[in-house]
Write a protein that holds these residues in place. Structure first.
Motif, PDB file in Angstrom:
ATOM      1  N   TRP A  43      -0.710  -2.194  11.258  1.00 15.74           N
ATOM      2  CA  TRP A  43      -2.119  -2.237  10.694  1.00 15.74           C
ATOM      3  C   TRP A  43      -2.723  -3.479  10.627  1.00 15.74           C
ATOM      4  O   TRP A  43      -3.932  -3.567  10.819  1.00 15.74           O
ATOM      5  CB  TRP A  43      -1.964  -1.193   9.568  1.00 15.74           C
ATOM      6  CG  TRP A  43      -1.771   0.095   9.985  1.00 15.74           C
ATOM      7  CD1 TRP A  43      -0.647   0.795   9.790  1.00 15.74           C
ATOM      8  CD2 TRP A  43      -2.934   0.976  10.813  1.00 15.74           C
ATOM      9  NE1 TRP A  43      -0.799   2.269  10.425  1.00 15.74           N
ATOM     10  CE2 TRP A  43      -1.954   2.104  10.752  1.00 15.74           C
ATOM     11  CE3 TRP A  43      -3.995   0.968  11.213  1.00 15.74           C
ATOM     12  CZ2 TRP A  43      -2.792   3.333  11.584  1.00 15.74           C
ATOM     13  CZ3 TRP A  43      -4.444   1.907  11.741  1.00 15.74           C
ATOM     14  CH2 TRP A  43      -4.021   3.217  12.124  1.00 15.74           C
ATOM     15  N   SER A  75       7.833  -0.499   5.336  1.00 16.41           N
ATOM     16  CA  SER A  75       6.874  -1.291   4.662  1.00 16.41           C
ATOM     17  C   SER A  75       6.417  -2.303   5.668  1.00 16.41           C
ATOM     18  O   SER A  75       5.439  -2.618   6.138  1.00 16.41           O
ATOM     19  CB  SER A  75       7.009  -1.727   3.603  1.00 16.41           C
ATOM     20  OG  SER A  75       7.244  -1.112   2.481  1.00 16.41           O
ATOM     21  N   HIS A 127       4.682  -0.858   9.016  1.00 11.70           N
ATOM     22  CA  HIS A 127       3.641  -0.478   8.630  1.00 11.70           C
ATOM     23  C   HIS A 127       2.578  -1.669   8.550  1.00 11.70           C
ATOM     24  O   HIS A 127       1.407  -1.316   9.320  1.00 11.70           O
ATOM     25  CB  HIS A 127       3.624   0.495   7.270  1.00 11.70           C
ATOM     26  CG  HIS A 127       2.050   0.589   6.851  1.00 11.70           C
ATOM     27  ND1 HIS A 127       1.491   1.919   7.265  1.00 11.70           N
ATOM     28  CD2 HIS A 127       1.266  -0.204   6.203  1.00 11.70           C
ATOM     29  CE1 HIS A 127       0.216   1.653   6.637  1.00 11.70           C
ATOM     30  NE2 HIS A 127       0.301   0.454   5.933  1.00 11.70           N
ATOM     31  N   ASN A 128       2.927  -2.552   8.031  1.00  9.03           N
ATOM     32  CA  ASN A 128       2.057  -3.753   7.560  1.00  9.03           C
ATOM     33  C   ASN A 128       1.657  -4.448   9.231  1.00  9.03           C
ATOM     34  O   ASN A 128       0.592  -4.808   9.782  1.00  9.03           O
ATOM     35  CB  ASN A 128       2.767  -4.912   6.777  1.00  9.03           C
ATOM     36  CG  ASN A 128       2.183  -5.945   6.785  1.00  9.03           C
ATOM     37  OD1 ASN A 128       1.149  -6.214   5.977  1.00  9.03           O
ATOM     38  ND2 ASN A 128       2.391  -7.086   7.430  1.00  9.03           N
ATOM     39  N   PRO A 179       0.763  -1.177  -0.087  1.00 11.11           N
ATOM     40  CA  PRO A 179      -0.035  -0.156   0.142  1.00 11.11           C
ATOM     41  C   PRO A 179       0.764   1.158   0.056  1.00 11.11           C
ATOM     42  O   PRO A 179       0.272   2.283  -0.164  1.00 11.11           O
ATOM     43  CB  PRO A 179      -0.846   0.044   1.286  1.00 11.11           C
ATOM     44  CG  PRO A 179      -0.135  -0.969   2.158  1.00 11.11           C
ATOM     45  CD  PRO A 179       0.762  -1.902   1.231  1.00 11.11           C
ATOM     46  N   LEU A 180       1.970   1.217   0.364  1.00  6.54           N
ATOM     47  CA  LEU A 180       2.941   2.264   0.200  1.00  6.54           C
ATOM     48  C   LEU A 180       3.667   2.655  -0.951  1.00  6.54           C
ATOM     49  O   LEU A 180       4.558   3.619  -1.157  1.00  6.54           O
ATOM     50  CB  LEU A 180       4.037   2.135   1.430  1.00  6.54           C
ATOM     51  CG  LEU A 180       3.722   2.047   2.876  1.00  6.54           C
ATOM     52  CD1 LEU A 180       4.615   1.740   3.842  1.00  6.54           C
ATOM     53  CD2 LEU A 180       2.638   3.018   3.280  1.00  6.54           C
ATOM     54  N   THR A 235      -3.292   1.375   3.283  1.00  6.19           N
ATOM     55  CA  THR A 235      -2.673   2.247   4.118  1.00  6.19           C
ATOM     56  C   THR A 235      -3.634   2.655   5.159  1.00  6.19           C
ATOM     57  O   THR A 235      -4.717   1.710   5.633  1.00  6.19           O
ATOM     58  CB  THR A 235      -2.973   3.751   3.344  1.00  6.19           C
ATOM     59  OG1 THR A 235      -4.444   4.022   2.938  1.00  6.19           O
ATOM     60  CG2 THR A 235      -2.313   3.696   1.963  1.00  6.19           C
ATOM     61  N   GLU A 236      -3.335   3.553   6.050  1.00  9.72           N
ATOM     62  CA  GLU A 236      -4.025   3.644   7.221  1.00  9.72           C
ATOM     63  C   GLU A 236      -5.216   4.106   7.015  1.00  9.72           C
ATOM     64  O   GLU A 236      -6.263   3.525   7.550  1.00  9.72           O
ATOM     65  CB  GLU A 236      -3.467   4.986   8.289  1.00  9.72           C
ATOM     66  CG  GLU A 236      -4.114   5.131   9.374  1.00  9.72           C
ATOM     67  CD  GLU A 236      -3.406   6.183  10.190  1.00  9.72           C
ATOM     68  OE1 GLU A 236      -4.325   6.802  11.259  1.00  9.72           O
ATOM     69  OE2 GLU A 236      -2.378   6.894   9.964  1.00  9.72           O
ATOM     70  N   ASP A 237      -5.529   5.121   6.140  1.00 11.61           N
ATOM     71  CA  ASP A 237      -7.099   5.414   5.823  1.00 11.61           C
ATOM     72  C   ASP A 237      -7.910   4.200   5.126  1.00 11.61           C
ATOM     73  O   ASP A 237      -8.837   3.912   5.366  1.00 11.61           O
ATOM     74  CB  ASP A 237      -6.894   6.672   4.825  1.00 11.61           C
ATOM     75  CG  ASP A 237      -6.532   7.791   5.212  1.00 11.61           C
ATOM     76  OD1 ASP A 237      -6.438   7.879   6.603  1.00 11.61           O
ATOM     77  OD2 ASP A 237      -6.290   8.803   4.538  1.00 11.61           O
ATOM     78  N   GLU A 238      -7.152   3.497   4.353  1.00 10.66           N
ATOM     79  CA  GLU A 238      -7.887   2.341   3.589  1.00 10.66           C
ATOM     80  C   GLU A 238      -8.238   1.246   4.791  1.00 10.66           C
ATOM     81  O   GLU A 238      -9.521   0.669   4.829  1.00 10.66           O
ATOM     82  CB  GLU A 238      -6.994   1.631   2.506  1.00 10.66           C
ATOM     83  CG  GLU A 238      -6.706   2.669   1.518  1.00 10.66           C
ATOM     84  CD  GLU A 238      -5.734   2.018   0.448  1.00 10.66           C
ATOM     85  OE1 GLU A 238      -5.772   2.602  -0.778  1.00 10.66           O
ATOM     86  OE2 GLU A 238      -5.152   1.055   0.696  1.00 10.66           O
TER      87      GLU A 238
END
Length: 372
Positions: free
Chosen positions: A286, A279, A282-283, A42-43, A354-357
């Motif tokens: 989330w 990455s 982040h993964n 997503p990044l 992503t965070e928003d997704e």
């Protein structure tokens, strides 16, 4: 026209293949959706790889000259990164090509190719493509059952595939389990360890596959640049095995199978440790957050399979079905992966976005459940 009444037909085992179905990015009406169905990063792509790709594309002869057929610079970079012999590295049009090469070299009509139930769908296609019989070993609650896998080995087994971590379940076989599988296989069986999601693992989760491939003559490890490196569009995979296995694979590998720009981008991606670490972090953050949100829904029959990848497999074991939630998520603007074709109609596979997704997906799941 001729007088011959015979009809052209494919080999019978080709007719038995169900084509691979990629993750969708649009609804039935063509409306673009937030795509969380293909396990892409997503990044996006790291700056180093992006810059190298653009520079290669800008070269005056970028389109008129064939790429390096042996991907020599890329193979050298891979070898330096992981402490390997570059002569034993092979590059492919994604790791999928390498998985198919393994079947094409070591199996044929009447042979058996073995893999775990709920394994990567390409394994069955690769087996049937060469006329081999695909054999599924029983799983252990969606994870690899080593005893069941070894019990399914026969004198006809020629290739064993193990996706580790596994797609579509996200489960991980331990280093000890992988070693036990290898120790239990005859020497004339090729053990293919498909590590497409290896870069999402922490150091203590390493399954030992590359170390096995360094010393065992019948182990072939495959990896890809499509996932954490964000180069899915360029289709770049690589593998490592004994010199004898690599030599055999090269006999049927297509020449010029990795583009010039793709090779340049992959070399740069290997050097971008910061992007990979970002990455991975982040993964992990989330994935845990989304799992917690789904678990907080309470007693609705939802269960999450423990994941070591960049996605979650969510099981719908209560009154509401995976198909219902899948359709409601599309109505809300999100596309995930519903898996009836892989024998899991009660499951949805959800890529971490992503965070928003990810926040939006969680809210859409909550709304879909609340609708009853």
């Amino acid at each position: 026209m001729t007088g011959d009444s015979k009809t052209l037909a494919p080999k019978p085992w080709i007719s038995g293949i169900a084509p691979y179905i990629p993750g969708k990015s649009a609804g039935a009406d063509g409306r673009p959706l937030i795509k969380l169905s293909a396990n892409e990063n997503p990044l996006g792509t790291g700056d180093k790889a992006r810059d190298a790709f653009r520079a290669s594309q800008a070269a005056a002869d970028a389109l008129s000259r064939y790429p390096d057929p042996g991907a020599d610079v890329l193979r050298a970079a891979i070898a330096a990164k992981f402490g390997l012999d570059p002569a034993r590295v092979i590059c492919g049009n994604g790791s999928d090509e390498l998985l198919h090469l393994a079947a094409g070299v070591y199996a044929g009509e009447g042979d058996e190719i073995l893999y775990v139930r709920y394994g990567f769908s390409v394994y069955e296609i690769a087996a049937r493509r060469v006329g081999a019989v695909p054999v599924e070993a029983d799983d252990r609650d969606y994870a690899t059952d080593v005893d069941a896998l070894l019990a399914a080995v026969t004198d006809k087994t020629r290739v064993v595939y193990l996706a580790n971590p596994n797609n579509p379940t996200g489960t991980l076989a331990t280093k000890e389990e992988v070693a036990r599988i290898h120790a239990g296989l005859p020497g004339d069986v090729l053990f293919v360890i498909d590590q497409a999601y290896a870069e999402y693992l922490e150091a203590d989760q390493d399954d030992g596959g590359l170390e096995l491939a360094k010393k065992a003559p019948n182990v072939f490890v495959t990896r890809t640049f499509s996932k954490i490196h964000g180069l899915a569009a360029e289709r770049i995979g690589w593998g490592y095995a004994s010199a004898e296995v690599i030599s055999a694979l090269h006999r049927i590998r297509l020449p010029f199978n990795v583009t010039r720009a793709g090779q340049a981008a992959a070399v740069a991606a290997l050097a971008d440790d910061d992007f990979v670490a970002h990455s991975r972090a982040h993964n992990a953050k989330w994935r845990a957050w989304l799992a917690g949100e789904i678990e907080s829904l309470g007693n609705h029959g939802l269960r999450i399979v423990p994941s070591a990848t960049n996605f979650l497999l969510v099981l719908f074991e209560g009154a509401i079905s995976a198909e219902t939630v899948y359709n409601r998520l599309m109505e809300a603007g999100y596309i995930v992966r519903w898996l009836p074709g892989q024998g899991i109609p009660q499951a949805l596979r959800m890529t971490i976005g992503t965070e928003d997704e990810t926040r939006g997906l969680a809210a859409a799941i909550r709304a879909a459940i609340a609708a009853g």
